[in-house]
Design a protein around this motif. Structure first.
Motif, PDB file in Angstrom:
ATOM      1  N   ALA A 132      -4.368  39.074  31.772  1.00 40.28           N
ATOM      2  CA  ALA A 132      -4.178  39.652  33.023  1.00 40.28           C
ATOM      3  C   ALA A 132      -3.139  40.830  32.894  1.00 40.28           C
ATOM      4  O   ALA A 132      -3.186  41.724  33.592  1.00 40.28           O
ATOM      5  N   ASP A 133      -2.306  40.775  31.903  1.00 39.64           N
ATOM      6  CA  ASP A 133      -1.355  41.926  31.649  1.00 39.64           C
ATOM      7  C   ASP A 133      -1.950  43.239  31.249  1.00 39.64           C
ATOM      8  O   ASP A 133      -1.804  44.331  31.499  1.00 39.64           O
ATOM      9  N   GLU A 134      -3.003  42.870  30.301  1.00 35.65           N
ATOM     10  CA  GLU A 134      -3.695  43.903  29.494  1.00 35.65           C
ATOM     11  C   GLU A 134      -4.364  44.631  30.836  1.00 35.65           C
ATOM     12  O   GLU A 134      -4.668  46.004  30.950  1.00 35.65           O
ATOM     13  N   LEU A 135      -5.167  43.705  31.715  1.00 36.29           N
ATOM     14  CA  LEU A 135      -6.056  44.326  32.819  1.00 36.29           C
ATOM     15  C   LEU A 135      -5.209  44.965  34.032  1.00 36.29           C
ATOM     16  O   LEU A 135      -5.979  45.468  34.903  1.00 36.29           O
ATOM     17  N   ALA A 136      -3.955  44.824  33.904  1.00 38.74           N
ATOM     18  CA  ALA A 136      -3.211  45.643  34.893  1.00 38.74           C
ATOM     19  C   ALA A 136      -3.107  47.142  34.765  1.00 38.74           C
ATOM     20  O   ALA A 136      -2.804  47.667  35.744  1.00 38.74           O
ATOM     21  N   GLU A 137      -3.680  47.368  33.712  1.00 37.96           N
ATOM     22  CA  GLU A 137      -3.817  49.087  33.520  1.00 37.96           C
ATOM     23  C   GLU A 137      -5.152  49.366  34.027  1.00 37.96           C
ATOM     24  O   GLU A 137      -6.194  48.789  33.809  1.00 37.96           O
ATOM     25  N   PRO A 138      -5.281  50.180  35.040  1.00 36.33           N
ATOM     26  CA  PRO A 138      -6.622  50.599  35.384  1.00 36.33           C
ATOM     27  C   PRO A 138      -7.662  51.061  34.849  1.00 36.33           C
ATOM     28  O   PRO A 138      -8.816  50.628  35.015  1.00 36.33           O
ATOM     29  N   SER A 139      -7.411  51.465  33.735  1.00 35.01           N
ATOM     30  CA  SER A 139      -8.579  51.901  32.827  1.00 35.01           C
ATOM     31  C   SER A 139      -8.725  51.036  31.727  1.00 35.01           C
ATOM     32  O   SER A 139      -9.587  51.255  30.771  1.00 35.01           O
ATOM     33  N   ALA A 140      -8.355  49.751  32.032  1.00 34.79           N
ATOM     34  CA  ALA A 140      -8.309  48.961  30.676  1.00 34.79           C
ATOM     35  C   ALA A 140      -9.759  48.007  30.882  1.00 34.79           C
ATOM     36  O   ALA A 140     -10.282  47.847  31.892  1.00 34.79           O
ATOM     37  N   GLU A 141     -10.465  47.668  29.810  1.00 32.37           N
ATOM     38  CA  GLU A 141     -11.397  46.969  29.585  1.00 32.37           C
ATOM     39  C   GLU A 141     -11.270  45.737  28.567  1.00 32.37           C
ATOM     40  O   GLU A 141     -10.630  46.109  27.454  1.00 32.37           O
ATOM     41  N   VAL A 142     -11.731  44.566  28.753  1.00 32.37           N
ATOM     42  CA  VAL A 142     -11.743  43.715  27.934  1.00 32.37           C
ATOM     43  C   VAL A 142     -13.241  43.385  27.205  1.00 32.37           C
ATOM     44  O   VAL A 142     -13.727  42.904  28.018  1.00 32.37           O
ATOM     45  N   LEU A 143     -13.300  43.312  26.056  1.00 29.36           N
ATOM     46  CA  LEU A 143     -14.435  43.266  25.514  1.00 29.36           C
ATOM     47  C   LEU A 143     -14.790  41.932  24.603  1.00 29.36           C
ATOM     48  O   LEU A 143     -13.688  41.742  23.810  1.00 29.36           O
ATOM     49  N   LEU A 144     -15.605  41.249  24.830  1.00 27.31           N
ATOM     50  CA  LEU A 144     -15.781  39.903  24.244  1.00 27.31           C
ATOM     51  C   LEU A 144     -17.093  40.089  23.332  1.00 27.31           C
ATOM     52  O   LEU A 144     -18.101  40.407  23.810  1.00 27.31           O
ATOM     53  N   ALA A 145     -16.731  39.730  21.991  1.00 21.96           N
ATOM     54  CA  ALA A 145     -17.946  39.764  20.905  1.00 21.96           C
ATOM     55  C   ALA A 145     -18.403  38.469  20.432  1.00 21.96           C
ATOM     56  O   ALA A 145     -17.513  37.688  20.168  1.00 21.96           O
ATOM     57  N   ARG A 146     -19.661  38.252  20.606  1.00 23.69           N
ATOM     58  CA  ARG A 146     -20.506  36.965  20.246  1.00 23.69           C
ATOM     59  C   ARG A 146     -21.273  37.072  19.096  1.00 23.69           C
ATOM     60  O   ARG A 146     -21.953  38.100  19.241  1.00 23.69           O
ATOM     61  N   SER A 147     -21.265  36.155  18.372  1.00 18.29           N
ATOM     62  CA  SER A 147     -22.341  36.260  17.012  1.00 18.29           C
ATOM     63  C   SER A 147     -22.837  34.623  17.192  1.00 18.29           C
ATOM     64  O   SER A 147     -22.203  33.773  17.249  1.00 18.29           O
ATOM     65  N   GLU A 148     -24.275  34.545  17.538  1.00 15.91           N
ATOM     66  CA  GLU A 148     -24.807  33.480  17.498  1.00 15.91           C
ATOM     67  C   GLU A 148     -24.257  32.490  18.652  1.00 15.91           C
ATOM     68  O   GLU A 148     -24.034  31.282  18.586  1.00 15.91           O
ATOM     69  N   GLY A 149     -23.961  33.153  19.785  1.00 13.80           N
ATOM     70  CA  GLY A 149     -23.421  32.365  20.933  1.00 13.80           C
ATOM     71  C   GLY A 149     -21.935  32.100  20.879  1.00 13.80           C
ATOM     72  O   GLY A 149     -21.107  31.884  21.740  1.00 13.80           O
ATOM     73  N   ARG A 150     -21.287  32.384  19.549  1.00 14.68           N
ATOM     74  CA  ARG A 150     -19.809  32.020  19.564  1.00 14.68           C
ATOM     75  C   ARG A 150     -18.817  33.266  19.517  1.00 14.68           C
ATOM     76  O   ARG A 150     -19.359  34.189  18.938  1.00 14.68           O
ATOM     77  N   LEU A 151     -17.712  32.890  20.448  1.00 20.26           N
ATOM     78  CA  LEU A 151     -16.838  34.059  20.527  1.00 20.26           C
ATOM     79  C   LEU A 151     -16.164  34.398  19.250  1.00 20.26           C
ATOM     80  O   LEU A 151     -15.468  33.505  18.629  1.00 20.26           O
ATOM     81  N   VAL A 152     -16.592  35.365  18.597  1.00 15.03           N
ATOM     82  CA  VAL A 152     -15.623  36.050  17.416  1.00 15.03           C
ATOM     83  C   VAL A 152     -14.721  36.825  17.362  1.00 15.03           C
ATOM     84  O   VAL A 152     -13.905  37.214  16.176  1.00 15.03           O
ATOM     85  N   ALA A 153     -14.784  37.828  18.509  1.00 10.25           N
ATOM     86  CA  ALA A 153     -13.580  38.864  18.350  1.00 10.25           C
ATOM     87  C   ALA A 153     -13.292  39.079  19.980  1.00 10.25           C
ATOM     88  O   ALA A 153     -14.553  39.096  20.773  1.00 10.25           O
ATOM     89  N   VAL A 154     -12.409  40.013  20.023  1.00 12.74           N
ATOM     90  CA  VAL A 154     -11.966  40.355  21.551  1.00 12.74           C
ATOM     91  C   VAL A 154     -11.375  41.670  21.378  1.00 12.74           C
ATOM     92  O   VAL A 154     -10.537  41.910  20.170  1.00 12.74           O
ATOM     93  N   ALA A 155     -11.543  42.580  22.181  1.00 15.92           N
ATOM     94  CA  ALA A 155     -10.858  43.898  22.086  1.00 15.92           C
ATOM     95  C   ALA A 155     -10.413  44.444  23.511  1.00 15.92           C
ATOM     96  O   ALA A 155     -11.171  43.822  24.518  1.00 15.92           O
ATOM     97  N   VAL A 156      -9.493  45.080  23.554  1.00 12.06           N
ATOM     98  CA  VAL A 156      -8.912  45.799  24.763  1.00 12.06           C
ATOM     99  C   VAL A 156      -8.518  47.128  24.641  1.00 12.06           C
ATOM    100  O   VAL A 156      -8.202  47.604  23.542  1.00 12.06           O
ATOM    101  N   THR A 157      -9.401  47.824  25.384  1.00 10.76           N
ATOM    102  CA  THR A 157      -9.730  49.452  25.464  1.00 10.76           C
ATOM    103  C   THR A 157      -8.811  49.981  26.646  1.00 10.76           C
ATOM    104  O   THR A 157      -8.763  49.251  27.844  1.00 10.76           O
ATOM    105  N   LEU A 158      -8.327  50.943  26.402  1.00 10.87           N
ATOM    106  CA  LEU A 158      -7.768  51.804  27.599  1.00 10.87           C
ATOM    107  C   LEU A 158      -8.498  53.014  27.707  1.00 10.87           C
ATOM    108  O   LEU A 158      -8.357  54.016  26.864  1.00 10.87           O
ATOM    109  N   GLY A 159      -9.140  53.583  28.828  1.00  9.70           N
ATOM    110  CA  GLY A 159      -9.883  54.774  28.750  1.00  9.70           C
ATOM    111  C   GLY A 159      -8.936  55.837  28.803  1.00  9.70           C
ATOM    112  O   GLY A 159      -9.118  56.888  28.394  1.00  9.70           O
ATOM    113  N   HIS A 160      -7.533  55.742  29.470  1.00  7.79           N
ATOM    114  CA  HIS A 160      -6.544  56.722  29.529  1.00  7.79           C
ATOM    115  C   HIS A 160      -5.162  56.157  29.127  1.00  7.79           C
ATOM    116  O   HIS A 160      -4.861  54.844  29.739  1.00  7.79           O
TER     117      HIS A 160
END
Length: 173
Positions: free
Chosen positions: A58-86
């Motif tokens: 929630a803190d990460e998503l407080a930034e307006p340009s933030a995105e949380v990306l969820l990466a899955r392999s064979e249905g399993r969550l293997v990684a997460v990334a948080v990006t800021l467009g600005h």
């Protein structure tokens, strides 16, 4: 690897993550005890709780340009990334990668590299010319990972959130 975006409003206005997803995210965070010991983001890196993970996201998503990306392999969550467009600093034109965390069981399998490339490709497609990130100075494994992917040091400074000493890295897209 399939990458999906966590809905931006998923943690706002009292809306919570679905239980199974929060369980997966908590397991991913908990599998990275060494990183959390360095970062100090959680009071007890050996006991990371779902409500703490939800609050961190929630803190990460407080930034307006933030995105949380969820990466899955064979249905399993293997990684997460948080990006800021600005970046919060309006003088910085580059987007930022605020977090890339791979499940401990997936370290050294290429999952982190694939998710990093996905983020780079998305920003490149959006017309962005570079991507920045910060690595804690006392995290040589992360520094080695990012420099192996072609990121170069541009500065050393404290991070904005906690004042921890960091190495700022950039890669041209």
């Amino acid at each position: 690897m399939i990458v999906e975006t966590l809905a931006p409003r998923a943690l706002e206005d009292g809306i919570s993550l679905p239980g199974p997803l929060l369980t997966e995210l908590t397991a991913l965070y908990a599998s990275n005890r060494e990183f959390h010991q360095l970062s100090g983001d959680f009071p007890d890196p050996g006991d990371i709780r779902p409500e703490q993970v939800a609050a961190a996201l929630a803190d990460e998503l407080a930034e307006p340009s933030a995105e949380v990306l969820l990466a899955r392999s064979e249905g399993r969550l293997v990684a997460v990334a948080v990006t800021l467009g600005h970046h919060p600093d309006p003088a910085d034109p580059d987007p930022w990668l605020g977090l890339l965390m791979v499940h401990g069981d997936e370290h050294r399998t290429g999952s982190g590299r694939r998710l990093a490339r996905h983020v780079e490709d998305a920003f490149r497609a959006a017309g962005r010319t570079g991507l920045k990130l910060a690595v804690l100075e006392d995290n040589p494994k992360a520094l080695a990972f990012w420099t192996a992917l072609g990121y170069e040091e541009t500065a050393r400074r404290p991070d904005l959130a906690h004042g921890r000493p960091c190495v700022v890295l950039r890669r041209s897209l």
